[in-house]
Design an enzyme around this catalytic site. Sequence first.
Site, short mmCIF file in Angstrom:
data_model
loop_
_atom_site.label_atom_id
_atom_site.label_comp_id
_atom_site.label_asym_id
_atom_site.label_seq_id
_atom_site.Cartn_x
_atom_site.Cartn_y
_atom_site.Cartn_z
N ASP A 1 -8.87 -2.94 -1.31
CA ASP A 1 -7.56 -2.75 -0.78
C ASP A 1 -6.76 -1.86 -1.50
O ASP A 1 -6.24 -2.22 -2.66
CB ASP A 1 -6.48 -4.09 -0.63
N ASP B 1 -0.11 -1.80 4.00
CA ASP B 1 -0.57 -2.63 2.99
C ASP B 1 -0.53 -4.10 3.04
O ASP B 1 -1.02 -4.83 2.56
CB ASP B 1 0.04 -2.32 1.49
N ASP C 1 -9.83 -8.72 -3.42
CA ASP C 1 -9.29 -8.87 -2.01
C ASP C 1 -10.27 -9.73 -1.14
O ASP C 1 -9.74 -10.03 -0.02
CB ASP C 1 -8.73 -7.72 -1.61
N LYS D 1 -10.12 -14.29 4.26
CA LYS D 1 -9.85 -12.93 4.06
C LYS D 1 -10.94 -11.95 3.39
O LYS D 1 -11.18 -12.26 2.21
CB LYS D 1 -8.65 -12.40 3.68
N ARG E 1 -2.88 -10.04 7.08
CA ARG E 1 -2.51 -10.72 8.07
C ARG E 1 -3.06 -10.05 9.44
O ARG E 1 -3.18 -10.60 10.53
CB ARG E 1 -1.11 -10.75 8.07
N LYS F 1 -1.13 1.71 -2.77
CA LYS F 1 -0.69 1.03 -3.87
C LYS F 1 -0.46 1.87 -5.09
O LYS F 1 -1.27 2.87 -5.10
CB LYS F 1 -1.65 -0.15 -4.23
N GLU G 1 -2.33 -5.59 5.28
CA GLU G 1 -3.46 -5.64 6.13
C GLU G 1 -4.15 -6.99 6.32
O GLU G 1 -4.59 -6.98 7.29
CB GLU G 1 -4.39 -4.57 5.77
#
Length: 496
Positions: free
Chosen positions: A264, A341, A282, A259, A345, A271, A343
């Site tokens: 993020d 959020d 991230d 990833k 996946r 968030k 995201e």
Amino acid sequence: MKVTVTTDTPIAWSQSTCAVVPVFESTAIPESALLSKEQTTALRELAQQQRIRGKANEVYFLPEPKGPSAGILVIGLGESARSNREVLRRIAGKACAVLASNRITHVVFDNTHLIDLPVDAFIEGLMLGQYDFAQYKKTPTDPPMKVDTITICTPKETLLDSLRARCERAVVMCDAAAWARDLANTPPNDMTPTALAFHAEAMAREAGCECTVLDESEMQDLGMEALLGVSRGSSEPAKLIVVEYRHPGAKKTLALVGKGLTFDTGGISIKPSANMHEMKYDMCGAAGVLGAMKAIAALKPAINVVAVVPSSENMPGSNAQVPGDIVKAYNGKTIEVHNTDAEGRLILADALAYTVDKYKPDAMVDAATLTGAVIVALGHYAAGVLSNNDDLSTGLQRAADSTGERIWPLPMWDDYAELIKGTHADLCNIGPPGEAGTIIGACFLKEFVGDVPWAHLDIAGTAWGVKNVPYLDPKHATGYGVRLFAQWVLDEARGN
Ligand code: BES
Ligand code: MG
Ligand code: ZN
């Protein structure tokens, strides 16, 4: 780090050199070719006085201001039965501070009496422990001294070759981990998807791997709406980075998917601002798999490996994806986005399905800072592992044991998969709040791997913020995965 393995004593000592003497708990200070009679007597007296006890994590430095060396560093290994590679890594991490404050740049490791010790793990602890990330600071007035040379003294000629190979492997892996940590620590204004692709290309060129970077229009043509949907709110274009290592003697292809969210914010499901800066990390899954490729290309195992990194920002722009959107992934499955959020996946869905389709790997492992829930479950001391294949998890577990990059299994029963069925699409990108977040994330990814043996590592806890592991520092990304994946690939190649 320069490593020399030798049977030659004596050593050319100097005031920047120190001997490292390993001792187990409740055992006498050994006779050693590295130590003079007086030195041995002094150490034995200190042991008598309980100042040297050999307990795990205890270091004792005996300075020798009048020479010949800067001093002797006694490292405790604990009880011999419980001693393993991690003990050596941690004691080396602990030794970094005392070596630096005594301005030592060359250590001579006494491997003459405990010949079975995994000295390469000591090198790992030293290299990982000395890692620093100072390029964004004005030149510090007093930069820390670092050990840059290790001499290992072993008594047997016959041990030299294998010991040398293991030490060289440790150096390659820790250099690659440092490279990955640099990527992760670099701030998000400099580490965009484009920059990440640039670094991957430079690494691949130097390592002799092939690198291909797909841009947004190519991804559009391939039908990667899940990945592109995440990127919509950002002015930085998304990239799909592919690095391939090939070996002429290969019988298998392994895939590593990481990833690569370079920042993020959560997107429209934004968030809270506290600690949001940590979301620059991230992309640690990406850093882990790219770092592993760097090590693999240097170690040249007889196997093919492909690394695939979906990279994007997750921003709340005016064109951003909103909750309720439905996107179609590379494999045709439709996804209702109920939380922007979740995201990771989404970008992984396209990357995994594409990897399976294009490279037909014999096994595939992904690494992702996917859920805060894995920190609730395991803290910062193990990545969660979820897999559809027991042999694969066993292989990963073996590599985790030897590298100290821990993994711990979580289940993926079908009951969980029920929870991410979509209302108006095939799937929903979240499950019920507060329920098995890490498992739900993995069950979602499972929809995109077909029947390839696959394992998902949720590294949100282990990628940064690790406290009380002496060779790591909570201030920096850990480089988690680099050594684990490289070791797993080496093991798989040997098993061919
Ligand atoms: N990158 C985060 C996961 C994360 C959170 C890593 C905190 C490290 C620390 C991921 O994209 C995310 O936001 N996940 C959500 C999923 C949820 C909306 C189902 C989470 O964990 O809250
Ligand atoms: Mg998120
Ligand atoms: Zn994320």
